[in-house]
Design a protein around this motif. Sequence first.
Motif, PDB file in Angstrom:
ATOM      1  N   ASP A  68       0.828  -1.214   0.000  1.00 61.95           N
ATOM      2  CA  ASP A  68       0.000   0.000   0.000  1.00 61.95           C
ATOM      3  C   ASP A  68       0.861   1.263   0.000  1.00 61.95           C
ATOM      4  O   ASP A  68       0.555   2.242  -0.685  1.00 61.95           O
ATOM      5  N   ILE A  69       1.951   1.238   0.786  1.00 62.69           N
ATOM      6  CA  ILE A  69       2.849   2.396   0.816  1.00 62.69           C
ATOM      7  C   ILE A  69       3.536   2.564  -0.533  1.00 62.69           C
ATOM      8  O   ILE A  69       3.686   3.690  -1.036  1.00 62.69           O
ATOM      9  N   ALA A  70       3.940   1.465  -1.134  1.00 64.53           N
ATOM     10  CA  ALA A  70       4.553   1.536  -2.463  1.00 64.53           C
ATOM     11  C   ALA A  70       3.583   2.162  -3.457  1.00 64.53           C
ATOM     12  O   ALA A  70       3.970   3.022  -4.269  1.00 64.53           O
ATOM     13  N   ARG A  71       2.327   1.760  -3.396  1.00 67.19           N
ATOM     14  CA  ARG A  71       1.307   2.311  -4.288  1.00 67.19           C
ATOM     15  C   ARG A  71       1.167   3.824  -4.082  1.00 67.19           C
ATOM     16  O   ARG A  71       1.105   4.589  -5.050  1.00 67.19           O
ATOM     17  N   ALA A  72       1.148   4.246  -2.823  1.00 72.89           N
ATOM     18  CA  ALA A  72       0.986   5.670  -2.515  1.00 72.89           C
ATOM     19  C   ALA A  72       2.189   6.482  -2.985  1.00 72.89           C
ATOM     20  O   ALA A  72       2.028   7.599  -3.499  1.00 72.89           O
ATOM     21  N   ILE A  73       3.381   5.947  -2.818  1.00 76.40           N
ATOM     22  CA  ILE A  73       4.588   6.657  -3.255  1.00 76.40           C
ATOM     23  C   ILE A  73       4.602   6.805  -4.771  1.00 76.40           C
ATOM     24  O   ILE A  73       4.898   7.873  -5.314  1.00 76.40           O
ATOM     25  N   VAL A  74       4.281   5.722  -5.470  1.00 76.61           N
ATOM     26  CA  VAL A  74       4.247   5.766  -6.940  1.00 76.61           C
ATOM     27  C   VAL A  74       3.244   6.823  -7.423  1.00 76.61           C
ATOM     28  O   VAL A  74       3.504   7.565  -8.380  1.00 76.61           O
ATOM     29  N   ALA A  75       2.109   6.918  -6.725  1.00 71.35           N
ATOM     30  CA  ALA A  75       1.082   7.877  -7.122  1.00 71.35           C
ATOM     31  C   ALA A  75       1.446   9.313  -6.788  1.00 71.35           C
ATOM     32  O   ALA A  75       0.914  10.248  -7.395  1.00 71.35           O
ATOM     33  N   ALA A  76       2.382   9.498  -5.845  1.00 71.29           N
ATOM     34  CA  ALA A  76       2.693  10.843  -5.353  1.00 71.29           C
ATOM     35  C   ALA A  76       3.597  11.639  -6.287  1.00 71.29           C
ATOM     36  O   ALA A  76       3.593  12.874  -6.246  1.00 71.29           O
ATOM     37  N   ASP A 105       3.029  -4.701  -9.599  1.00 73.28           N
ATOM     38  CA  ASP A 105       1.656  -4.380  -9.998  1.00 73.28           C
ATOM     39  C   ASP A 105       1.203  -2.990  -9.555  1.00 73.28           C
ATOM     40  O   ASP A 105       0.288  -2.416 -10.165  1.00 73.28           O
ATOM     41  N   VAL A 106       1.832  -2.436  -8.504  1.00 71.98           N
ATOM     42  CA  VAL A 106       1.437  -1.084  -8.067  1.00 71.98           C
ATOM     43  C   VAL A 106       2.347  -0.011  -8.655  1.00 71.98           C
ATOM     44  O   VAL A 106       2.236   1.165  -8.303  1.00 71.98           O
ATOM     45  N   GLY A 107       3.270  -0.409  -9.552  1.00 72.49           N
ATOM     46  CA  GLY A 107       4.021   0.586 -10.299  1.00 72.49           C
ATOM     47  C   GLY A 107       5.486   0.761  -9.954  1.00 72.49           C
ATOM     48  O   GLY A 107       6.168   1.585 -10.580  1.00 72.49           O
ATOM     49  N   ALA A 108       5.994   0.023  -8.976  1.00 71.58           N
ATOM     50  CA  ALA A 108       7.424   0.137  -8.656  1.00 71.58           C
ATOM     51  C   ALA A 108       8.262  -0.381  -9.822  1.00 71.58           C
ATOM     52  O   ALA A 108       7.825  -1.250 -10.581  1.00 71.58           O
ATOM     53  N   VAL A 109       9.486   0.145  -9.944  1.00 75.93           N
ATOM     54  CA  VAL A 109      10.363  -0.277 -11.048  1.00 75.93           C
ATOM     55  C   VAL A 109      11.586  -1.046 -10.563  1.00 75.93           C
ATOM     56  O   VAL A 109      12.416  -1.456 -11.366  1.00 75.93           O
ATOM     57  N   GLY A 110      11.690  -1.243  -9.241  1.00 75.71           N
ATOM     58  CA  GLY A 110      12.833  -1.979  -8.735  1.00 75.71           C
ATOM     59  C   GLY A 110      12.682  -2.295  -7.264  1.00 75.71           C
ATOM     60  O   GLY A 110      11.780  -1.793  -6.585  1.00 75.71           O
ATOM     61  N   ILE A 111      13.574  -3.156  -6.795  1.00 76.26           N
ATOM     62  CA  ILE A 111      13.635  -3.506  -5.379  1.00 76.26           C
ATOM     63  C   ILE A 111      15.089  -3.659  -4.952  1.00 76.26           C
ATOM     64  O   ILE A 111      15.970  -3.902  -5.772  1.00 76.26           O
ATOM     65  N   ASN A 112      15.306  -3.540  -3.638  1.00 76.74           N
ATOM     66  CA  ASN A 112      16.495  -4.096  -3.008  1.00 76.74           C
ATOM     67  C   ASN A 112      16.112  -5.488  -2.538  1.00 76.74           C
ATOM     68  O   ASN A 112      15.018  -5.687  -1.985  1.00 76.74           O
ATOM     69  N   PHE A 113      16.994  -6.453  -2.725  1.00 75.55           N
ATOM     70  CA  PHE A 113      16.704  -7.832  -2.345  1.00 75.55           C
ATOM     71  C   PHE A 113      17.939  -8.435  -1.694  1.00 75.55           C
ATOM     72  O   PHE A 113      18.951  -8.644  -2.332  1.00 75.55           O
ATOM     73  N   GLU A 114      17.854  -8.683  -0.395  1.00 75.61           N
ATOM     74  CA  GLU A 114      19.033  -9.066   0.376  1.00 75.61           C
ATOM     75  C   GLU A 114      19.218 -10.571   0.509  1.00 75.61           C
ATOM     76  O   GLU A 114      18.259 -11.345   0.371  1.00 75.61           O
ATOM     77  N   ASP A 115      20.463 -10.977   0.798  1.00 74.55           N
ATOM     78  CA  ASP A 115      20.780 -12.405   0.881  1.00 74.55           C
ATOM     79  C   ASP A 115      20.863 -12.940   2.303  1.00 74.55           C
ATOM     80  O   ASP A 115      21.113 -14.132   2.495  1.00 74.55           O
TER      81      ASP A 115
END
Length: 256
Positions: A68-76, A105-115
Amino acid sequence: MNQVEKAKAFAQLHRKGDPVVLYNIWDAGSAKAVAEAGAKALATGSWSVAAANGYGDGQEFPLLQLVDIARAIVAATDLPVSIDFEGGYAEDAAEVALNVGRVIDVGAVGINFEDQVVGGSGLHTLEAQAARIKAIRATAEQKGVPFFINARTDLFLKLSDPVRHAPLVDEAIERAAANAEAGASGFFVPGLSNPDLIGRVCEAVALPVNIMMRPGVPEVRTLAGLGVARVSYGPGPYRAMIEWLKGEAAKVYQQG
Protein backbone atom coordinates in the motif's frame (compact mmCIF):
# COMPACT_ATOMS: atom_id res chain seq x y z
CA MET A 1 6.36 8.08 -18.47
CA ASN A 2 4.65 4.75 -18.08
CA GLN A 3 6.08 2.03 -15.82
CA VAL A 4 8.25 0.45 -18.51
CA GLU A 5 9.69 3.83 -19.49
CA LYS A 6 10.38 4.63 -15.84
CA ALA A 7 12.13 1.29 -15.38
CA LYS A 8 14.36 1.92 -18.37
CA ALA A 9 15.14 5.45 -17.19
CA PHE A 10 15.97 4.17 -13.71
CA ALA A 11 18.42 1.60 -15.05
CA GLN A 12 20.11 4.23 -17.21
CA LEU A 13 20.76 6.38 -14.14
CA HIS A 14 23.18 3.73 -12.84
CA ARG A 15 26.46 4.84 -14.37
CA LYS A 16 29.86 3.81 -13.09
CA GLY A 17 31.69 6.97 -12.05
CA ASP A 18 28.52 9.07 -12.23
CA PRO A 19 26.29 7.51 -9.59
CA VAL A 20 22.58 8.06 -9.09
CA VAL A 21 22.05 9.45 -5.58
CA LEU A 22 19.05 8.14 -3.67
CA TYR A 23 18.11 10.03 -0.51
CA ASN A 24 15.90 7.33 0.92
CA ILE A 25 12.24 7.97 1.69
CA TRP A 26 9.55 6.19 3.73
CA ASP A 27 6.12 7.42 2.61
CA ALA A 28 4.32 9.56 0.03
CA GLY A 29 5.03 12.79 1.90
CA SER A 30 8.78 12.21 2.10
CA ALA A 31 8.69 11.10 -1.53
CA LYS A 32 7.19 14.41 -2.64
CA ALA A 33 9.66 16.39 -0.54
CA VAL A 34 12.71 14.59 -1.95
CA ALA A 35 11.32 14.78 -5.48
CA GLU A 36 10.83 18.53 -5.15
CA ALA A 37 14.41 18.85 -3.88
CA GLY A 38 15.69 17.60 -7.24
CA ALA A 39 15.85 13.80 -7.07
CA LYS A 40 15.94 11.86 -10.33
CA ALA A 41 14.53 8.71 -8.73
CA LEU A 42 13.16 7.57 -5.39
CA ALA A 43 13.91 4.60 -3.15
CA THR A 44 12.61 3.51 0.22
CA GLY A 45 14.65 2.12 3.09
CA SER A 46 13.07 -0.79 4.95
CA TRP A 47 14.25 0.39 8.38
CA SER A 48 12.69 3.82 7.80
CA VAL A 49 9.39 2.50 6.47
CA ALA A 50 9.07 0.13 9.41
CA ALA A 51 10.04 2.73 12.03
CA ALA A 52 7.68 5.35 10.59
CA ASN A 53 4.84 2.90 11.13
CA GLY A 54 5.83 1.69 14.59
CA TYR A 55 7.53 -1.55 13.57
CA GLY A 56 11.05 -2.93 13.79
CA ASP A 57 13.12 -3.81 10.73
CA GLY A 58 13.46 -7.37 9.51
CA GLN A 59 10.11 -7.90 7.76
CA GLU A 60 8.11 -7.06 10.87
CA PHE A 61 6.18 -4.52 8.80
CA PRO A 62 3.25 -6.36 7.16
CA LEU A 63 3.70 -7.12 3.48
CA LEU A 64 0.31 -5.80 2.36
CA GLN A 65 0.89 -2.52 4.18
CA LEU A 66 4.24 -2.20 2.42
CA VAL A 67 2.50 -2.74 -0.91
CA ASP A 68 0.00 0.00 0.00
CA ILE A 69 2.85 2.40 0.82
CA ALA A 70 4.55 1.54 -2.46
CA ARG A 71 1.31 2.31 -4.29
CA ALA A 72 0.99 5.67 -2.52
CA ILE A 73 4.59 6.66 -3.25
CA VAL A 74 4.25 5.77 -6.94
CA ALA A 75 1.08 7.88 -7.12
CA ALA A 76 2.69 10.84 -5.35
CA THR A 77 5.33 11.67 -8.00
CA ASP A 78 6.28 10.99 -11.61
CA LEU A 79 9.71 9.62 -10.67
CA PRO A 80 10.83 5.98 -10.86
CA VAL A 81 10.38 4.25 -7.48
CA SER A 82 12.41 1.39 -6.01
CA ILE A 83 11.21 -0.45 -2.89
CA ASP A 84 13.45 -1.97 -0.24
CA PHE A 85 11.94 -5.45 -0.14
CA GLU A 86 14.35 -7.00 2.39
CA GLY A 87 14.38 -10.80 1.89
CA GLY A 88 11.21 -10.98 -0.17
CA TYR A 89 8.94 -11.87 2.75
CA ALA A 90 9.47 -15.59 2.07
CA GLU A 91 12.16 -18.24 1.75
CA ASP A 92 10.77 -20.17 -1.20
CA ALA A 93 11.70 -18.73 -4.60
CA ALA A 94 8.18 -19.00 -6.00
CA GLU A 95 6.68 -17.25 -2.97
CA VAL A 96 9.29 -14.49 -3.16
CA ALA A 97 8.47 -13.93 -6.83
CA LEU A 98 4.75 -13.80 -6.07
CA ASN A 99 5.38 -11.17 -3.39
CA VAL A 100 7.58 -9.09 -5.65
CA GLY A 101 4.85 -9.24 -8.26
CA ARG A 102 2.66 -7.25 -5.88
CA VAL A 103 5.00 -4.24 -5.92
CA ILE A 104 5.43 -4.50 -9.67
CA ASP A 105 1.66 -4.38 -10.00
CA VAL A 106 1.44 -1.08 -8.07
CA GLY A 107 4.02 0.59 -10.30
CA ALA A 108 7.42 0.14 -8.66
CA VAL A 109 10.36 -0.28 -11.05
CA GLY A 110 12.83 -1.98 -8.74
CA ILE A 111 13.63 -3.51 -5.38
CA ASN A 112 16.50 -4.10 -3.01
CA PHE A 113 16.70 -7.83 -2.34
CA GLU A 114 19.03 -9.07 0.38
CA ASP A 115 20.78 -12.41 0.88
CA GLN A 116 20.64 -12.64 4.67
CA VAL A 117 18.24 -15.15 6.21
CA VAL A 118 15.70 -12.76 7.69
CA GLY A 119 14.70 -13.95 11.14
CA GLY A 120 17.43 -16.61 11.07
CA SER A 121 21.20 -16.57 10.93
CA GLY A 122 23.78 -16.23 8.21
CA LEU A 123 23.24 -15.81 4.49
CA HIS A 124 21.42 -17.83 1.88
CA THR A 125 23.75 -19.97 -0.21
CA LEU A 126 24.76 -18.69 -3.63
CA GLU A 127 22.56 -21.33 -5.25
CA ALA A 128 19.49 -20.56 -3.13
CA GLN A 129 19.79 -16.81 -3.63
CA ALA A 130 20.34 -17.25 -7.36
CA ALA A 131 17.18 -19.33 -7.59
CA ARG A 132 15.23 -16.59 -5.81
CA ILE A 133 16.58 -13.90 -8.16
CA LYS A 134 15.79 -16.05 -11.21
CA ALA A 135 12.21 -16.40 -10.02
CA ILE A 136 11.87 -12.64 -9.53
CA ARG A 137 13.29 -11.99 -12.99
CA ALA A 138 10.90 -14.49 -14.56
CA THR A 139 7.93 -12.80 -12.88
CA ALA A 140 9.06 -9.34 -14.01
CA GLU A 141 9.51 -10.56 -17.58
CA GLN A 142 6.07 -12.16 -17.50
CA LYS A 143 4.65 -8.78 -16.49
CA GLY A 144 6.63 -7.03 -19.21
CA VAL A 145 8.65 -4.77 -16.88
CA PRO A 146 12.47 -4.43 -17.11
CA PHE A 147 12.57 -4.52 -13.33
CA PHE A 148 15.72 -3.42 -11.47
CA ILE A 149 16.76 -6.13 -8.98
CA ASN A 150 19.36 -4.56 -6.71
CA ALA A 151 20.92 -7.68 -5.20
CA ARG A 152 22.22 -6.90 -1.74
CA THR A 153 24.79 -8.89 0.18
CA ASP A 154 24.90 -8.56 3.95
CA LEU A 155 28.44 -9.89 4.24
CA PHE A 156 29.82 -6.60 5.47
CA LEU A 157 26.90 -5.68 7.72
CA LYS A 158 27.18 -9.05 9.47
CA LEU A 159 30.82 -8.23 10.33
CA SER A 160 30.60 -4.62 11.41
CA ASP A 161 34.33 -3.95 12.00
CA PRO A 162 35.70 -2.42 8.75
CA VAL A 163 39.19 -3.65 9.63
CA ARG A 164 37.95 -7.21 9.08
CA HIS A 165 36.28 -6.64 5.72
CA ALA A 166 39.17 -7.35 3.34
CA PRO A 167 38.90 -11.18 3.56
CA LEU A 168 35.21 -10.94 2.63
CA VAL A 169 35.72 -9.16 -0.69
CA ASP A 170 36.39 -12.30 -2.73
CA GLU A 171 33.16 -13.88 -1.49
CA ALA A 172 31.27 -10.67 -2.27
CA ILE A 173 32.62 -10.68 -5.82
CA GLU A 174 31.63 -14.34 -6.18
CA ARG A 175 28.11 -13.56 -4.98
CA ALA A 176 27.88 -10.64 -7.41
CA ALA A 177 28.78 -12.89 -10.33
CA ALA A 178 26.18 -15.48 -9.31
CA ASN A 179 23.57 -12.76 -8.86
CA ALA A 180 24.33 -11.28 -12.28
CA GLU A 181 24.02 -14.66 -13.96
CA ALA A 182 20.66 -15.18 -12.23
CA GLY A 183 19.30 -11.89 -13.56
CA ALA A 184 20.21 -9.21 -11.02
CA SER A 185 20.54 -5.63 -12.24
CA GLY A 186 22.77 -4.16 -9.53
CA PHE A 187 24.93 -5.18 -6.58
CA PHE A 188 24.48 -3.54 -3.16
CA VAL A 189 27.22 -3.80 -0.51
CA PRO A 190 25.96 -1.92 2.57
CA GLY A 191 28.48 -1.69 5.38
CA LEU A 192 31.51 -1.53 3.09
CA SER A 193 33.38 1.74 3.72
CA ASN A 194 37.07 1.23 2.94
CA PRO A 195 37.80 3.08 -0.33
CA ASP A 196 40.38 0.55 -1.50
CA LEU A 197 37.94 -2.31 -1.02
CA ILE A 198 35.10 -0.37 -2.64
CA GLY A 199 37.32 0.28 -5.66
CA ARG A 200 38.26 -3.39 -5.81
CA VAL A 201 34.60 -4.45 -5.83
CA CYS A 202 33.69 -1.89 -8.49
CA GLU A 203 36.54 -3.04 -10.71
CA ALA A 204 35.73 -6.75 -10.39
CA VAL A 205 31.92 -6.63 -10.55
CA ALA A 206 30.14 -6.17 -13.87
CA LEU A 207 26.91 -4.97 -12.22
CA PRO A 208 26.44 -1.35 -11.10
CA VAL A 209 27.66 -1.17 -7.49
CA ASN A 210 25.60 0.51 -4.74
CA ILE A 211 27.25 1.94 -1.61
CA MET A 212 25.27 3.13 1.42
CA MET A 213 26.31 6.36 3.08
CA ARG A 214 27.11 6.06 6.78
CA PRO A 215 29.87 7.33 9.11
CA GLY A 216 33.26 6.43 7.65
CA VAL A 217 32.08 6.13 4.04
CA PRO A 218 33.83 8.50 1.59
CA GLU A 219 31.88 11.43 0.11
CA VAL A 220 29.90 10.95 -3.08
CA ARG A 221 32.55 12.54 -5.28
CA THR A 222 35.16 10.10 -4.00
CA LEU A 223 32.80 7.15 -4.46
CA ALA A 224 32.22 8.25 -8.05
CA GLY A 225 35.95 8.18 -8.65
CA LEU A 226 36.08 4.63 -7.31
CA GLY A 227 33.53 3.49 -9.88
CA VAL A 228 30.36 3.45 -7.77
CA ALA A 229 27.14 3.65 -9.80
CA ARG A 230 24.57 4.17 -7.04
CA VAL A 231 24.71 5.90 -3.66
CA SER A 232 21.92 5.53 -1.12
CA TYR A 233 21.39 6.88 2.37
CA GLY A 234 19.49 4.07 4.08
CA PRO A 235 17.89 5.02 7.41
CA GLY A 236 19.96 8.22 7.73
CA PRO A 237 17.33 10.67 6.43
CA TYR A 238 14.57 9.27 8.65
CA ARG A 239 16.79 9.28 11.72
CA ALA A 240 17.84 12.86 11.07
CA MET A 241 14.22 13.92 10.63
CA ILE A 242 13.17 12.22 13.88
CA GLU A 243 16.00 13.85 15.81
CA TRP A 244 14.94 17.24 14.45
CA LEU A 245 11.33 16.52 15.43
CA LYS A 246 12.34 15.50 18.94
CA GLY A 247 14.38 18.66 19.31
CA GLU A 248 11.56 20.92 18.16
CA ALA A 249 9.05 19.16 20.40
CA ALA A 250 11.42 19.40 23.36
CA LYS A 251 11.63 23.17 22.88
CA VAL A 252 7.84 23.40 23.06
CA TYR A 253 7.45 21.24 26.17
CA GLN A 254 10.43 22.75 27.98
CA GLN A 255 8.81 26.19 27.78
CA GLY A 256 6.33 25.05 30.38
